[in-house]
Design a protein around this motif. Structure first.
Motif, PDB file in Angstrom:
ATOM      1  N   ILE A  13       0.831  -1.217   0.000  1.00  0.00           N
ATOM      2  CA  ILE A  13       0.000   0.000   0.000  1.00  0.00           C
ATOM      3  C   ILE A  13       0.863   1.263   0.000  1.00  0.00           C
ATOM      4  N   PRO A  14       0.758   2.090  -1.056  1.00  0.00           N
ATOM      5  CA  PRO A  14       1.499   3.360  -1.080  1.00  0.00           C
ATOM      6  C   PRO A  14       0.712   4.480  -0.392  1.00  0.00           C
ATOM      7  N   PHE A  15       1.422   5.314   0.325  1.00  0.00           N
ATOM      8  CA  PHE A  15       0.773   6.439   1.017  1.00  0.00           C
ATOM      9  C   PHE A  15       1.509   7.735   0.732  1.00  0.00           C
ATOM     10  N   TYR A  16       0.775   8.756   0.377  1.00  0.00           N
ATOM     11  CA  TYR A  16       1.347  10.088   0.240  1.00  0.00           C
ATOM     12  C   TYR A  16       0.446  11.069   0.986  1.00  0.00           C
ATOM     13  N   ASN A  17       0.965  11.636   2.045  1.00  0.00           N
ATOM     14  CA  ASN A  17       0.192  12.575   2.869  1.00  0.00           C
ATOM     15  C   ASN A  17      -1.178  12.024   3.266  1.00  0.00           C
ATOM     16  N   GLU A  18      -1.168  10.881   3.880  1.00  0.00           N
ATOM     17  CA  GLU A  18      -2.427  10.247   4.297  1.00  0.00           C
ATOM     18  C   GLU A  18      -2.508  10.131   5.815  1.00  0.00           C
ATOM     19  N   GLU A  19      -1.968  11.109   6.543  1.00  0.00           N
ATOM     20  CA  GLU A  19      -1.967  11.007   8.010  1.00  0.00           C
ATOM     21  C   GLU A  19      -3.364  10.854   8.596  1.00  0.00           C
ATOM     22  N   ASP A  47       5.827   4.865   2.358  1.00  0.00           N
ATOM     23  CA  ASP A  47       5.664   6.305   2.508  1.00  0.00           C
ATOM     24  C   ASP A  47       6.353   6.972   1.319  1.00  0.00           C
ATOM     25  N   ASP A  48       5.544   7.541   0.442  1.00  0.00           N
ATOM     26  CA  ASP A  48       6.051   8.126  -0.794  1.00  0.00           C
ATOM     27  C   ASP A  48       6.450   9.594  -0.564  1.00  0.00           C
ATOM     28  N   GLY A  49       7.375   9.807   0.355  1.00  0.00           N
ATOM     29  CA  GLY A  49       7.867  11.165   0.609  1.00  0.00           C
ATOM     30  C   GLY A  49       6.832  12.104   1.208  1.00  0.00           C
ATOM     31  N   ARG A  75      11.744  11.734  -1.015  1.00  0.00           N
ATOM     32  CA  ARG A  75      10.859  12.712  -1.658  1.00  0.00           C
ATOM     33  C   ARG A  75       9.723  11.970  -2.350  1.00  0.00           C
ATOM     34  N   ASN A  76       8.798  12.729  -2.879  1.00  0.00           N
ATOM     35  CA  ASN A  76       7.640  12.144  -3.533  1.00  0.00           C
ATOM     36  C   ASN A  76       7.981  11.686  -4.957  1.00  0.00           C
ATOM     37  N   PHE A  77       7.848  10.384  -5.202  1.00  0.00           N
ATOM     38  CA  PHE A  77       8.158   9.845  -6.528  1.00  0.00           C
ATOM     39  C   PHE A  77       6.916   9.503  -7.335  1.00  0.00           C
ATOM     40  N   LEU A 102      -8.852   3.713   1.442  1.00  0.00           N
ATOM     41  CA  LEU A 102     -10.085   2.940   1.570  1.00  0.00           C
ATOM     42  C   LEU A 102     -10.994   3.021   0.342  1.00  0.00           C
ATOM     43  N   GLN A 103     -10.471   3.586  -0.747  1.00  0.00           N
ATOM     44  CA  GLN A 103     -11.265   3.520  -1.985  1.00  0.00           C
ATOM     45  C   GLN A 103     -11.182   2.124  -2.586  1.00  0.00           C
ATOM     46  N   HIS A 104     -10.183   1.369  -2.151  1.00  0.00           N
ATOM     47  CA  HIS A 104     -10.086  -0.046  -2.508  1.00  0.00           C
ATOM     48  C   HIS A 104     -10.470  -0.835  -1.253  1.00  0.00           C
ATOM     49  N   VAL A 203     -16.363   6.486  -2.523  1.00  0.00           N
ATOM     50  CA  VAL A 203     -15.955   7.883  -2.550  1.00  0.00           C
ATOM     51  C   VAL A 203     -15.009   8.111  -1.379  1.00  0.00           C
ATOM     52  N   ARG A 204     -13.933   8.838  -1.634  1.00  0.00           N
ATOM     53  CA  ARG A 204     -12.960   9.122  -0.574  1.00  0.00           C
ATOM     54  C   ARG A 204     -13.633   9.925   0.543  1.00  0.00           C
ATOM     55  N   THR A 205     -13.456   9.506   1.790  1.00  0.00           N
ATOM     56  CA  THR A 205     -14.132  10.185   2.895  1.00  0.00           C
ATOM     57  C   THR A 205     -13.244  11.214   3.579  1.00  0.00           C
ATOM     58  N   GLY A 207      -9.394  13.526   3.331  1.00  0.00           N
ATOM     59  CA  GLY A 207      -8.305  13.946   2.456  1.00  0.00           C
ATOM     60  C   GLY A 207      -8.814  14.097   1.035  1.00  0.00           C
ATOM     61  N   GLU A 208      -7.906  14.353   0.108  1.00  0.00           N
ATOM     62  CA  GLU A 208      -8.362  14.476  -1.276  1.00  0.00           C
ATOM     63  C   GLU A 208      -7.428  13.781  -2.243  1.00  0.00           C
ATOM     64  N   THR A 209      -7.915  13.620  -3.475  1.00  0.00           N
ATOM     65  CA  THR A 209      -7.113  12.945  -4.489  1.00  0.00           C
ATOM     66  C   THR A 209      -5.810  13.688  -4.723  1.00  0.00           C
TER      67      THR A 209
HETATM   68  N1  UDP Z   1      -0.168   8.110  -3.617  1.00  0.00           N
HETATM   69  C1  UDP Z   1       1.210   7.938  -3.530  1.00  0.00           C
HETATM   70  N2  UDP Z   1       2.019   8.858  -4.146  1.00  0.00           N
HETATM   71  C2  UDP Z   1       1.536   9.918  -4.836  1.00  0.00           C
HETATM   72  C3  UDP Z   1       0.132  10.057  -4.946  1.00  0.00           C
HETATM   73  C4  UDP Z   1      -0.697   9.136  -4.324  1.00  0.00           C
HETATM   74  O1  UDP Z   1       1.684   6.981  -2.908  1.00  0.00           O
HETATM   75  O2  UDP Z   1       2.330  10.708  -5.343  1.00  0.00           O
HETATM   76  C5  UDP Z   1      -1.056   7.131  -2.957  1.00  0.00           C
HETATM   77  C6  UDP Z   1      -2.182   7.749  -2.121  1.00  0.00           C
HETATM   78  O3  UDP Z   1      -1.753   8.053  -0.820  1.00  0.00           O
HETATM   79  C7  UDP Z   1      -3.232   6.652  -2.169  1.00  0.00           C
HETATM   80  C8  UDP Z   1      -3.056   6.064  -3.565  1.00  0.00           C
HETATM   81  O4  UDP Z   1      -1.723   6.398  -3.964  1.00  0.00           O
HETATM   82  O5  UDP Z   1      -2.994   5.645  -1.208  1.00  0.00           O
HETATM   83  C9  UDP Z   1      -4.066   6.622  -4.565  1.00  0.00           C
HETATM   84  O6  UDP Z   1      -3.973   8.044  -4.575  1.00  0.00           O
HETATM   85  P1  UDP Z   1      -5.266   8.963  -4.697  1.00  0.00           P
HETATM   86  O7  UDP Z   1      -6.329   8.483  -3.778  1.00  0.00           O
HETATM   87  O8  UDP Z   1      -4.820  10.362  -4.514  1.00  0.00           O
HETATM   88  O9  UDP Z   1      -5.662   8.711  -6.212  1.00  0.00           O
HETATM   89  P2  UDP Z   1      -7.149   8.522  -6.834  1.00  0.00           P
HETATM   90  O10 UDP Z   1      -7.887   7.540  -5.973  1.00  0.00           O
HETATM   91  O11 UDP Z   1      -7.779   9.868  -6.781  1.00  0.00           O
HETATM   92  O12 UDP Z   1      -6.881   8.024  -8.215  1.00  0.00           O
END
Ligand code: UDP
Ligand code: MG
Length: 231
Positions: A13-19, A47-49, A75-77, A102-104, A203-205, A207-209
């Motif tokens: 599971i990748p996370f970016y600013n998901e505190e 943790d993607d930076g 950093r964020n990749f 949690l969108q998945h 739908v994301r509850t 944070g935002e996309t």
């Molecule tokens: N994410 C990440 N690096 C990024 C952007 C997003 O690891 O640069 C992670 C994010 O934290 C989430 C997942 O990828 O767990 C999907 O991101 P997001 O919900 O923003 O995308 P969407 O659902 O809108 O396509």
């Protein structure tokens, strides 16, 4: 593997600013996994930076659960880089990729694992578009139509990176990812035997996309150009 023997499944599971999301994500995941008595699990949190407290929260979670392993980028990749790193780091005989917001829905995992046990190499969770903003649905629909006309591979609307891969597929992805970075294409192109399971759009509850419309369009164009023999 002989019958009755337990196998290890990795969840990446990748996370970016998901505190604000990560603890809820982790606890829902564990709730589902704990009901699966046959398999062993490894949970890989990436943790993607992040610039917020995501990484601190990952450390806290890992301290209390020995099934949790983690990677952290300086950093964020971008999600794809995180995902590929997670696939390389995973040791399970099957690997599940999922988003950390949690969108998945973790509730899909038992079904995905069951399909793997039946012999599928790829199990793709496909979402319906319930609750999505209409212009997104419209653009996506047309993207898939256009893309499938222009490309040499077929993409399926609603299938994203919420997937289970057998070890064989994971190794194939790792070995080919350096040639092409368009994962929707890579995953469709591999052509292993695949099962598709549907779930209702979430739908994301909180944070935002992290992906703007502009980014999504760039990604789509890159994809069309890279999976194409037509000059
Ligand atoms: N994410 C990440 N690096 C990024 C952007 C997003 O690891 O640069 C992670 C994010 O934290 C989430 C997942 O990828 O767990 C999907 O991101 P997001 O919900 O923003 O995308 P969407 O659902 O809108 O396509
Ligand atoms: Mg999301």
């Amino acid at each position: 593997m002989t019958e009755g023997e337990s196998m290890k499944i990795s969840v990446v599971i990748p996370f970016y600013n998901e505190e604000r999301m990560i603890e809820k994500m982790y606890s829902e995941l564990v709730h589902v996994l704990n009901q699966q008595t046959k398999e062993e699990f490894e949970i890989i949190l990436i943790d993607d930076g992040s610039k917020d407290k995501t990484f601190e929260k990952i450390l806290e979670i890992a301290k209390n659960d020995e099934r949790v392993r983690y990677l952290s980028f300086s950093r964020n990749f971008g999600k794809e880089a995180g995902t590929i790193a997670g696939l390389e780091y995973a040791t399970g005989e099957a690997v599940i990729l999922m988003d950390g917001d949690l969108q998945h829905p973790p509730a899909m995992l038992p079904q995905m694992i069951e399909a793997y046990e039946q012999g599928y190499d790829v199990v793709s969770a496909r979402r319906t578009r319930t609750g999505e903003k209409p212009h997104r649905t419209f653009l996506a629909k047309h993207f898939y139509k256009l893309a499938n006309k222009m490309m040499d591979i077929e993409l399926m609307d609603g299938v994203s990176e919420f997937r289970l891969f057998s070890r064989k597929v994971v190794n194939a992805i790792i070995s080919m990812q350096e040639y092409n970075r368009f994962s929707k294409g890579i995953f469709a192109w591999i052509g292993f035997n695949e099962k598709v399971i549907e779930y209702e759009n979430q739908v994301r509850t909180v944070g935002e996309t992290k992906y703007s419309l502009k980014f999504s369009l760039n990604y789509a164009i890159q994809g069309i150009l890279s999976f194409n023999d037509k000059p």
